[in-house]
Design a protein around this motif. Structure first.
Motif, mmCIF file in Angstrom:
data_model
loop_
_atom_site.group_PDB
_atom_site.id
_atom_site.type_symbol
_atom_site.label_atom_id
_atom_site.label_comp_id
_atom_site.label_asym_id
_atom_site.label_seq_id
_atom_site.Cartn_x
_atom_site.Cartn_y
_atom_site.Cartn_z
ATOM 1 N N TYR A 82 80.401 -1.045 63.785
ATOM 2 C CA TYR A 82 79.919 -1.150 62.404
ATOM 3 C C TYR A 82 78.514 -1.717 62.232
ATOM 4 O O TYR A 82 77.935 -1.577 61.160
ATOM 5 N N TYR A 96 79.022 -8.611 61.529
ATOM 6 C CA TYR A 96 79.006 -7.853 62.790
ATOM 7 C C TYR A 96 77.681 -8.002 63.539
ATOM 8 O O TYR A 96 77.453 -7.335 64.527
ATOM 9 N N LYS A 107 84.592 -16.427 58.619
ATOM 10 C CA LYS A 107 85.724 -16.070 57.755
ATOM 11 C C LYS A 107 86.470 -17.333 57.308
ATOM 12 O O LYS A 107 86.951 -17.416 56.190
ATOM 13 N N THR A 278 86.006 -1.341 47.003
ATOM 14 C CA THR A 278 87.440 -1.448 47.253
ATOM 15 C C THR A 278 88.190 -1.773 45.954
ATOM 16 O O THR A 278 89.134 -1.080 45.587
ATOM 17 N N ILE A 346 89.846 3.016 59.933
ATOM 18 C CA ILE A 346 89.292 1.787 60.516
ATOM 19 C C ILE A 346 88.870 2.115 61.949
ATOM 20 O O ILE A 346 89.654 2.670 62.724
ATOM 21 N N ARG A 348 86.995 1.216 65.785
ATOM 22 C CA ARG A 348 86.575 0.248 66.803
ATOM 23 C C ARG A 348 85.898 1.031 67.921
ATOM 24 O O ARG A 348 86.259 2.179 68.178
ATOM 25 N N PRO A 445 96.899 -1.779 53.745
ATOM 26 C CA PRO A 445 95.690 -1.514 52.941
ATOM 27 C C PRO A 445 94.586 -2.539 53.205
ATOM 28 O O PRO A 445 93.416 -2.256 52.958
ATOM 29 N N PHE A 446 94.963 -3.721 53.701
ATOM 30 C CA PHE A 446 93.953 -4.749 53.983
ATOM 31 C C PHE A 446 93.718 -4.914 55.482
ATOM 32 O O PHE A 446 93.200 -5.932 55.929
ATOM 33 N N GLY A 447 94.105 -3.906 56.259
ATOM 34 C CA GLY A 447 93.913 -3.997 57.701
ATOM 35 C C GLY A 447 94.908 -4.964 58.310
ATOM 36 O O GLY A 447 95.895 -5.370 57.681
ATOM 37 N N HIS A 451 90.452 -8.785 62.343
ATOM 38 C CA HIS A 451 89.472 -8.344 61.332
ATOM 39 C C HIS A 451 90.094 -8.139 59.964
ATOM 40 O O HIS A 451 89.491 -7.547 59.078
ATOM 41 N N CYS A 453 91.422 -8.340 56.237
ATOM 42 C CA CYS A 453 90.733 -8.746 55.011
ATOM 43 C C CYS A 453 91.092 -10.175 54.630
ATOM 44 O O CYS A 453 92.255 -10.569 54.727
HETATM 45 C C1 HEM Z 1 88.190 -6.663 55.892
HETATM 46 C C2 HEM Z 1 90.342 -3.784 52.599
HETATM 47 C C3 HEM Z 1 88.665 -6.640 49.004
HETATM 48 C C4 HEM Z 1 86.280 -9.295 52.261
HETATM 49 C C5 HEM Z 1 88.902 -5.639 55.309
HETATM 50 C C6 HEM Z 1 89.603 -4.599 56.035
HETATM 51 C C7 HEM Z 1 90.196 -3.793 55.118
HETATM 52 C C8 HEM Z 1 89.880 -4.323 53.797
HETATM 53 C C9 HEM Z 1 91.040 -2.565 55.403
HETATM 54 C C10 HEM Z 1 89.665 -4.452 57.556
HETATM 55 C C11 HEM Z 1 88.480 -3.721 58.128
HETATM 56 C C12 HEM Z 1 88.543 -3.518 59.626
HETATM 57 O O1 HEM Z 1 89.499 -3.953 60.269
HETATM 58 O O2 HEM Z 1 87.624 -2.898 60.168
HETATM 59 C C13 HEM Z 1 90.080 -4.340 51.356
HETATM 60 C C14 HEM Z 1 90.659 -3.848 50.103
HETATM 61 C C15 HEM Z 1 90.188 -4.658 49.097
HETATM 62 C C16 HEM Z 1 89.321 -5.644 49.715
HETATM 63 C C17 HEM Z 1 91.608 -2.675 49.991
HETATM 64 C C18 HEM Z 1 90.449 -4.635 47.625
HETATM 65 C C19 HEM Z 1 91.366 -3.919 47.017
HETATM 66 C C20 HEM Z 1 87.885 -7.603 49.589
HETATM 67 C C21 HEM Z 1 87.247 -8.673 48.857
HETATM 68 C C22 HEM Z 1 86.560 -9.411 49.772
HETATM 69 C C23 HEM Z 1 86.790 -8.823 51.080
HETATM 70 C C24 HEM Z 1 87.353 -8.901 47.361
HETATM 71 C C25 HEM Z 1 85.745 -10.662 49.558
HETATM 72 C C26 HEM Z 1 85.984 -11.570 48.675
HETATM 73 C C27 HEM Z 1 86.610 -8.828 53.516
HETATM 74 C C28 HEM Z 1 86.173 -9.446 54.753
HETATM 75 C C29 HEM Z 1 86.736 -8.705 55.799
HETATM 76 C C30 HEM Z 1 87.503 -7.624 55.176
HETATM 77 C C31 HEM Z 1 85.273 -10.683 54.886
HETATM 78 C C32 HEM Z 1 86.690 -9.019 57.289
HETATM 79 C C33 HEM Z 1 85.880 -8.120 58.154
HETATM 80 C C34 HEM Z 1 86.143 -8.390 59.612
HETATM 81 O O3 HEM Z 1 86.729 -9.399 60.003
HETATM 82 O O4 HEM Z 1 85.717 -7.559 60.413
HETATM 83 N N1 HEM Z 1 89.085 -5.446 53.933
HETATM 84 N N2 HEM Z 1 89.288 -5.420 51.077
HETATM 85 N N3 HEM Z 1 87.594 -7.721 50.930
HETATM 86 N N4 HEM Z 1 87.404 -7.750 53.807
HETATM 87 FE FE1 HEM Z 1 88.417 -6.640 52.456
#
Ligand code: HEM
Length: 505
Positions: A82, A96, A107, A278, A346, A348, A445-447, A451, A453
């Protein structure tokens, strides 16, 4: 199986394509979910496709999710997948652009700012912003005129994108950013966002104006945050107790070093970008489905009346704790994220030859060697596919929020139970090594994994208050939910996203 010598391993099948370098880019880009589902019919859960010269090995299903998201740091790497997209947008020294152990610490700093105390303060702020928007935006003209007999309309994605950035900046980003949104900051955001697209993912640097604008906007936005920071440190500005900048200013790395001004600025940019598309996509889809299913709109409204109705027939504000006790609202968000996860793929990068476990892709009679994904390939997991897998879900493509509370829907109940117990992988130990379970869930949905979320709880809060505030005031209608168009961005004026509404008496 890991003791098998590399010569006994074979490569996953490659998806048939006519054009050597472009490969399957067009099919994947136009409709990724359909493309992946079709490939699965032909090749099974593990296959490789070509994406502009990159070799991408897809691993589908819950086990495929685990293969990609539960991989060890010595096997798969998110930074290398990424950084060319994110570093020009977020800036240096964060996410990254740093080794994984530094990201883990960053984080943890952000988590500190996402506290229950802050969330309690945010509920009223978000409600306020949405009410102000509805009182002032031209799309809600008849609502403003108190005309309960005339239908109005608004463009779902445009309106929800505006409401999302207004509410995120009023809360997480802080007062100064919220005030600047009405002025210069909005343009900076648009220019930066124009550099955060699939094109930028595929081609890190092209001699295009959008890339130059991205770079200018990144610098200007970084300076903007640094200026705010300096005013705060000098004591010139003191009203900011609940925002993320305030939380980050007090944090220190394990070696005792505080975050630099630029690191704080760039983390704030990263959070702005991470939450914007998102959340706005999710709230848009939720409202489109509510509009197409008026009986669910009515049930959501009645849930509000039941919990917050007052003797004089009005609805009072809710607290953060109360917001979390609304099962239908929660199910609407959960179900919308199941069918429309904003992040469908997603990636890698594979940094050492990565054997595929036989439980994920057993050798067949044509191919009696287990697969290995070679170093230099990418691996891809798709929560969007496992979340609509017909082998797993009843009526998988139907938007049915009630599946999450229906005791007879065994599959959904199992997922829900595992998700609640594991906190959906929220219980991450940010010490090096230990990461959450949950990497083998079909619902992500949030991984999952290291990594995962950290914005989930904020997203549920923001989405919950936005949806509640809107459905308290208006009834929504649309004839049918338009199909997903993977090329739409908020600026696009696709009329199929027009929602009609009428004020509630
Ligand atoms: C990582 C989804 C909202 C901050 C991720 C990942 C997913 C995701 C799928 C994993 C990505 C990966 O593994 O490559 C979502 C969805 C959201 C949302 C569906 C809302 C509906 C947010 C919000 C924030 C946020 C509001 C901040 C306040 C982050 C961060 C990471 C992350 C910091 C970590 C990246 C990492 O460790 O590599 N999110 N996200 N996200 N998201 Fe979200």
């Amino acid at each position: 199986w890991q003791l098998i010598s590399p010569k006994d391993l074979s490569l996953p099948p490659v998806v048939f394509h006519w054009l050597p370098i472009i490969g399957s880019a067009v099919q994947y880009g136009n409709d990724p979910i359909n493309f992946l589902l079709k490939c699965r019919e032909k090749y099974g859960d593990v296959f490789t496709f070509i994406l502009f010269g990159r070799r991408v090995t897809v691993a589908l299903g819950a086990k495929g999710n685990n293969f990609v998201l539960g991989g060890k740091l010595s096997q798969v790497c998110a930074e290398e997948a990424y950084t060319h997209l994110t570093t020009p947008v977020f800036g240096k020294d964060v996410v990254y652009d740093v080794p994984n152990e530094v990201l883990m610490e960053q984080k943890k700093f952000v988590k500190f700012g996402l506290s229950t105390d802050n969330f309690r303060a945010y509920v009223g702020m978000i409600e306020d912003e949405v009410e102000h928007y509805m009182k002032t935006d031209v799309a809600f003209r008849t609502y403003q005129m108190d005309d309960i007999n005339e239908w109005g309309s608004f463009h779902a994605l445009k309106t929800l994108s505006e409401i999302t950035i207004l509410t995120a900046s009023r809360t997480l980003q802080g007062k100064e950013i919220r005030n600047a949104l009405d002025k210069s900051f909005a343009q900076l955001y648009m220019d930066l966002d124009g550099g955060f697209t699939p094109l930028n993912f595929l081609f890190p640097n092209l001699p295009l104006e959008s890339y130059r604008k991205r770079d200018r906007a990144q610098k200007a936005m970084s300076d903007f945050y640094v200026n705010i920071l300096r005013k705060r440190t000098s004591g010139e500005n003191t009203e900011h107790e609940h925002d993320m900048m305030a939380a980050l200013m007090g944090q220190k790395y394990k070696d005792g070093r505080p975050l630099t001004e630029r690191e704080i600025a760039h983390i704030l940019i990263a959070l702005l970008m991470a939450g914007q598309h998102t959340s706005s996509a999710t709230s848009s889809w939720a409202l489109l489905h509510i509009a197409a299913n008026p009986e669910i709109g009515e049930a959501l409204y009645q849930e509000q009346v039941q919990h917050f109705g007052t003797p004089d027939g009005k609805l009072r504000s809710m607290t953060y704790e109360e917001l979390k006790q609304l099962p239908l609202l929660d199910s609407v968000i959960r179900e919308t994220l199941r069918i429309h996860p904003p992040i469908h793929s997603i990636f890698r990068k594979v940094i050492s030859d990565y054997p595929v476990p036989p439980t994920l892709s057993a050798p067949s009679k044509d191919n009696d060697h287990p697969y290995v994904v070679p170093k230099g390939y990418f691996v891809l997991s798709s929560p969007a596919v496992s979340q609509v897998d017909p082998l797993m879900w009843k009526a998988p493509f139907e938007w049915d929020p009630y599946r999450w509370t229906n005791p007879e829907d065994v599959a959904a109940q199992q997922v829900f139970k595992a998700y609640s117990e594991d906190g959906g992988g929220e219980k991450i130990d940010y010490g090096y090594g230990a990461v959450s379970k949950g990497t083998e869930s079909p619902y992500q949905p949030f991984g999952a994994g290291r990594h995962r979320c950290i914005g989930e709880q904020f997203a549920f809060l923001q989405l919950g208050v936005i949806i509640s505030t809107i459905i308290r005031k208006v009834e929504l209608r649309i004839e049918k939910v338009p199909p997903q168009n993977y090329h739409v961005r908020p600026a696009a004026g696709s009329s199929s996203l027009l929602l009609t509404w009428i004020s509630r008496p």
